[in-house]
Design a protein around this motif. Sequence first.
Motif, PDB file in Angstrom:
ATOM      1  N   TYR A 125     -17.276   3.137 -26.759  1.00 23.35           N
ATOM      2  CA  TYR A 125     -17.210   2.878 -25.406  1.00 23.35           C
ATOM      3  C   TYR A 125     -17.852   4.588 -24.860  1.00 23.35           C
ATOM      4  CZ  TYR A 125     -16.566   2.518 -20.313  1.00 23.35           C
ATOM      5  OH  TYR A 125     -16.508   2.282 -18.873  1.00 23.35           O
ATOM      6  N   ALA A 126     -17.242   5.572 -25.421  1.00 24.20           N
ATOM      7  CA  ALA A 126     -17.771   6.913 -24.809  1.00 24.20           C
ATOM      8  C   ALA A 126     -18.975   7.205 -25.250  1.00 24.20           C
ATOM      9  CB  ALA A 126     -16.766   7.785 -25.324  1.00 24.20           C
ATOM     10  N   ARG A 127     -19.204   6.728 -26.264  1.00 22.15           N
ATOM     11  CA  ARG A 127     -20.642   7.039 -26.872  1.00 22.15           C
ATOM     12  C   ARG A 127     -21.762   6.474 -25.999  1.00 22.15           C
ATOM     13  NH1 ARG A 127     -24.424   5.370 -30.578  1.00 22.15           N
ATOM     14  NH2 ARG A 127     -23.453   3.404 -30.895  1.00 22.15           N
ATOM     15  N   LEU A 128     -21.420   5.034 -25.847  1.00 16.92           N
ATOM     16  CA  LEU A 128     -22.260   4.522 -25.100  1.00 16.92           C
ATOM     17  C   LEU A 128     -22.580   4.899 -23.512  1.00 16.92           C
ATOM     18  CD1 LEU A 128     -22.335   0.822 -26.325  1.00 16.92           C
ATOM     19  CD2 LEU A 128     -23.807   2.477 -27.122  1.00 16.92           C
ATOM     20  N   LEU A 129     -21.380   5.251 -23.025  1.00 15.39           N
ATOM     21  CA  LEU A 129     -21.531   5.880 -21.726  1.00 15.39           C
ATOM     22  C   LEU A 129     -22.199   7.082 -21.511  1.00 15.39           C
ATOM     23  CD1 LEU A 129     -18.021   5.690 -19.945  1.00 15.39           C
ATOM     24  CD2 LEU A 129     -19.972   4.351 -19.096  1.00 15.39           C
ATOM     25  N   ARG A 130     -21.851   8.007 -22.778  1.00 14.26           N
ATOM     26  CA  ARG A 130     -22.769   9.155 -22.754  1.00 14.26           C
ATOM     27  C   ARG A 130     -24.195   9.032 -22.522  1.00 14.26           C
ATOM     28  NH1 ARG A 130     -24.841  12.591 -21.676  1.00 14.26           N
ATOM     29  NH2 ARG A 130     -24.965  14.801 -21.936  1.00 14.26           N
ATOM     30  N   GLN A 131     -24.760   7.835 -23.280  1.00  9.75           N
ATOM     31  CA  GLN A 131     -26.099   7.391 -23.266  1.00  9.75           C
ATOM     32  C   GLN A 131     -26.494   6.981 -21.852  1.00  9.75           C
ATOM     33  OE1 GLN A 131     -27.032   4.924 -26.377  1.00  9.75           O
ATOM     34  NE2 GLN A 131     -26.364   6.185 -27.812  1.00  9.75           N
ATOM     35  N   LEU A 132     -25.503   6.151 -21.179  1.00  5.76           N
ATOM     36  CA  LEU A 132     -25.880   5.619 -19.877  1.00  5.76           C
ATOM     37  C   LEU A 132     -26.052   6.999 -18.807  1.00  5.76           C
ATOM     38  CD1 LEU A 132     -26.280   3.464 -17.720  1.00  5.76           C
ATOM     39  CD2 LEU A 132     -23.652   3.094 -17.939  1.00  5.76           C
ATOM     40  N   ALA A 133     -25.117   7.863 -19.117  1.00  7.71           N
ATOM     41  CA  ALA A 133     -24.948   9.046 -18.186  1.00  7.71           C
ATOM     42  C   ALA A 133     -26.551   9.420 -18.341  1.00  7.71           C
ATOM     43  CB  ALA A 133     -23.914  10.049 -18.593  1.00  7.71           C
ATOM     44  N   THR A 134     -27.007   9.932 -19.457  1.00  3.73           N
ATOM     45  CA  THR A 134     -28.400  10.340 -19.501  1.00  3.73           C
ATOM     46  C   THR A 134     -29.627   9.726 -18.686  1.00  3.73           C
ATOM     47  OG1 THR A 134     -27.782  11.612 -21.676  1.00  3.73           O
ATOM     48  CG2 THR A 134     -30.242  10.984 -21.291  1.00  3.73           C
ATOM     49  N   LYS A 135     -29.364   8.261 -18.938  1.00  2.42           N
ATOM     50  CA  LYS A 135     -30.331   7.432 -18.070  1.00  2.42           C
ATOM     51  C   LYS A 135     -30.174   7.755 -16.570  1.00  2.42           C
ATOM     52  CE  LYS A 135     -30.318   4.093 -21.690  1.00  2.42           C
ATOM     53  NZ  LYS A 135     -29.448   2.570 -21.831  1.00  2.42           N
ATOM     54  N   ILE A 136     -28.722   7.596 -16.054  1.00  2.21           N
ATOM     55  CA  ILE A 136     -28.669   7.907 -14.646  1.00  2.21           C
ATOM     56  C   ILE A 136     -29.158   9.164 -14.291  1.00  2.21           C
ATOM     57  CG2 ILE A 136     -26.893   8.055 -12.900  1.00  2.21           C
ATOM     58  CD1 ILE A 136     -27.264   5.212 -14.115  1.00  2.21           C
ATOM     59  N   MET A 137     -28.665  10.297 -14.851  1.00  2.00           N
ATOM     60  CA  MET A 137     -29.118  11.634 -14.410  1.00  2.00           C
ATOM     61  C   MET A 137     -30.392  11.776 -14.516  1.00  2.00           C
ATOM     62  SD  MET A 137     -26.075  14.000 -15.579  1.00  2.00           S
ATOM     63  CE  MET A 137     -25.749  13.463 -17.168  1.00  2.00           C
ATOM     64  N   SER A 138     -31.261  11.221 -15.459  1.00  2.00           N
ATOM     65  CA  SER A 138     -32.654  11.271 -15.489  1.00  2.00           C
ATOM     66  C   SER A 138     -33.188  10.800 -14.088  1.00  2.00           C
ATOM     67  CB  SER A 138     -33.500  10.737 -16.705  1.00  2.00           C
ATOM     68  OG  SER A 138     -32.754  11.009 -17.817  1.00  2.00           O
ATOM     69  N   SER A 139     -33.107   9.495 -13.962  1.00  6.86           N
ATOM     70  CA  SER A 139     -33.484   8.727 -12.657  1.00  6.86           C
ATOM     71  C   SER A 139     -32.879   9.351 -11.432  1.00  6.86           C
ATOM     72  CB  SER A 139     -32.791   7.343 -12.518  1.00  6.86           C
ATOM     73  OG  SER A 139     -33.534   6.409 -11.966  1.00  6.86           O
ATOM     74  N   LEU A 140     -31.854   9.901 -11.242  1.00  9.29           N
ATOM     75  CA  LEU A 140     -31.575  10.798 -10.275  1.00  9.29           C
ATOM     76  C   LEU A 140     -32.493  12.215  -9.961  1.00  9.29           C
ATOM     77  CD1 LEU A 140     -27.778  10.365 -10.299  1.00  9.29           C
ATOM     78  CD2 LEU A 140     -29.307   9.246  -8.738  1.00  9.29           C
ATOM     79  N   SER A 141     -32.672  12.901 -11.349  1.00 11.69           N
ATOM     80  CA  SER A 141     -33.446  13.970 -11.150  1.00 11.69           C
ATOM     81  C   SER A 141     -34.906  13.643 -10.447  1.00 11.69           C
ATOM     82  CB  SER A 141     -33.481  14.444 -12.689  1.00 11.69           C
ATOM     83  OG  SER A 141     -32.300  14.751 -13.097  1.00 11.69           O
TER      84      SER A 141
END
Length: 346
Positions: free
Chosen positions: A170-186
Amino acid sequence: MAARVESLASSGIQSIPKEYIRPQEELSSISDVFAEEKKHDGPQVPTIDLLDIQSDDPVVRERCREELKKAAEQWGVMHLVNHGIPDDLIERVKKAGEVFFTLPIEEKEKYANDQGSGKIQGYGSKLANNASGQLEWEDYFFHLVFPEDKRDLSIWPKTPSDYTAATSEYARLLRQLATKIMSSLSLGLGLEEGRLEKETGGLEEILLQMKINYYPKCPQPELALGVEAHTDVSALTFILHNMVPGLQLFYEGKWVTAKCVPNSIIMHIGDTIEILSNGKYKSILHRGLVNKERVRISWAVFCEPPKEKIILKPLPELVTEKEPAKFPPRTFAQHIHHKLFRKGEE
Ligand SMILES: O=C(O)CCC(=O)C(=O)O
Ligand SMILES: [Fe+2]
């Protein structure tokens, strides 16, 4: 050793100790969470569908990113659906936490943290941090889950046996999700897509900390809070729960109760991204109610910058004469310290 809220709750007391009773001014805002959840009038926490966040069709992708951006600007909290994390994995994570908390308190005490000696990971309850002695109606389990080389698996729950495998994945997949979210927010700030992640510490330095919040049934739920009103200090927070309502958001001067949305993950923008974005993205004030009928459990994962290595301040591109910096430069540790200190002043 700290008294566990679970032991208080199971002792059969009809009235709660005074340390758990909120101050007079706050009591009038606390009401029955099940009645609150049924209300459908007024503003509601937005639901963001992430299905198209990486679509090959730029128009479709932009539409999705725009929705995420709007929710981050207006609310700073949202229900994420089609987030890409398999439902069966989420069920395993929740089952594992539930089974752990079903263990007798003596078993859980073997994992007790020791805040006095700086051992912050493990099983715990809030210790009074000021003269009022105010406490919260919850016990918790707190530990670092990512990156893998910074974890201490020896302190993770050994029961049930699936805890480590489910939580790690779960942590590994959340970390990937966090990258996608931060990209979009950037991109939403007119920045390069990797920027917010880089400014938060990047792959090496961003820490994911899991806090399982366990809220026992409370005989006087209208007098207590499971978690007092706060904003998260993290960059992003991802929350699962056992479908018992409790989370409230302070929006336009009123407490709004989050609905239970099946197969969703609640995401907060935390102070870190609020600061970097110079307040464009909001870190919303929130709290947790308790009830007398059902135990509530939530799983919060905080994505945090390193404590000392980075100085958090509004990104220079977002600071202009018309919009001066809203936050002074501080390390993450200084930011946390500043918040604690201000609270003591209240
Ligand atoms: O239990 C919840 O839904 C929220 C908990 C929370 O706000 C936190 O752990 O920071
Ligand atoms: Fe929170």
